[in-house]
Write a protein that holds these residues in place. Structure first.
Motif, short mmCIF file in Angstrom:
data_model
loop_
_atom_site.label_atom_id
_atom_site.label_comp_id
_atom_site.label_asym_id
_atom_site.label_seq_id
_atom_site.Cartn_x
_atom_site.Cartn_y
_atom_site.Cartn_z
N ARG A 38 0.81 -1.22 0.00
CA ARG A 38 0.00 0.00 0.00
C ARG A 38 0.85 1.27 0.00
N GLU A 165 -7.14 -4.98 7.61
CA GLU A 165 -7.34 -3.92 6.62
C GLU A 165 -7.43 -2.55 7.29
N ASN A 169 -4.89 0.61 6.71
CA ASN A 169 -5.39 1.96 6.38
C ASN A 169 -4.84 3.00 7.36
#
Length: 185
Positions: A38, A165, A169
């Motif tokens: 990410r 998740e 984030n």
């Protein structure tokens, strides 16, 4: 996540170093891989370095694992850490230099889920018992709190994919702020 301390003036890194730690089975490797993907940071899986770079003192039959040579692992990691831009994944944290990390994420896990994960991995009964006890006693969290500045250490739950998740984030948002505050060339 709370604001973190400024990068020490001697540091020239333009990208942060993040340590993701926790009891074996808490989800460190999966979380670290997702954070690296990410954010574009490099995933450094210390357990693999221990094997590939010989950062150990031999095999422990009782625990079915290598006996870590902390100094050698730190020597291998030093150039990467000085450069910055790393997500370091390891189950221990108290021997790494405090100056290396801008964020220390301690993953915690429900004891039953942890037990099931370790048994599924085929861990020896002694190793399962020790790791579940470590989680119950919050050994890794205590090590992190004793080894790093309070504002750098963050405990997060890692019981489900949704937790993972959410944690990824949060780290991505934290990194955006870190880059804004510290500048990336």
């Amino acid at each position: 996540m709370a604001a973190m301390a400024e990068t020490p003036p001697t540091m020239t890194r333009t990208r942060p170093n993040i340590l993701i730690t926790g009891t074996p089975g808490a989800g460190k490797t999966n979380t670290s891989s997702m954070v690296a993907e990410r954010t574009g940071l490099r995933h450094v899986e210390c357990s693999e370095l221990v094997k590939s770079e010989g950062c150990h003192e031999g095999w422990d039959e009782g625990f079915q694992s290598y006996t870590l040579d902390e100094d050698k692992l730190c020597d291998v990691l030093e150039p990467m850490m000085a450069e910055g831009g790393n997500v370091v994944d390891f189950h221990s944290c108290d021997f790494f230099p405090e100056r290396w990390f801008d964020l220390v994420l301690v993953l915690t896990c429900d004891n039953t889920a942890l037990y099931d994960r370790l048994v599924e991995r085929g861990y020896a009964a002694k190793k399962v018992e020790e790791n579940v006890q470590c989680e119950i006693m919050q050994v890794i969290l205590q090590e992190a709190k004793e080894s790093y500045a309070e504002e750098v250490v963050h405990q997060v739950t890692s019981d489900t994919i949704d937790d993972m998740e959410s944690n990824v984030n949060r780290v991505a948002q934290w990194m955006e702020q870190w880059v804004a505050d510290n500048g990336e060339s």
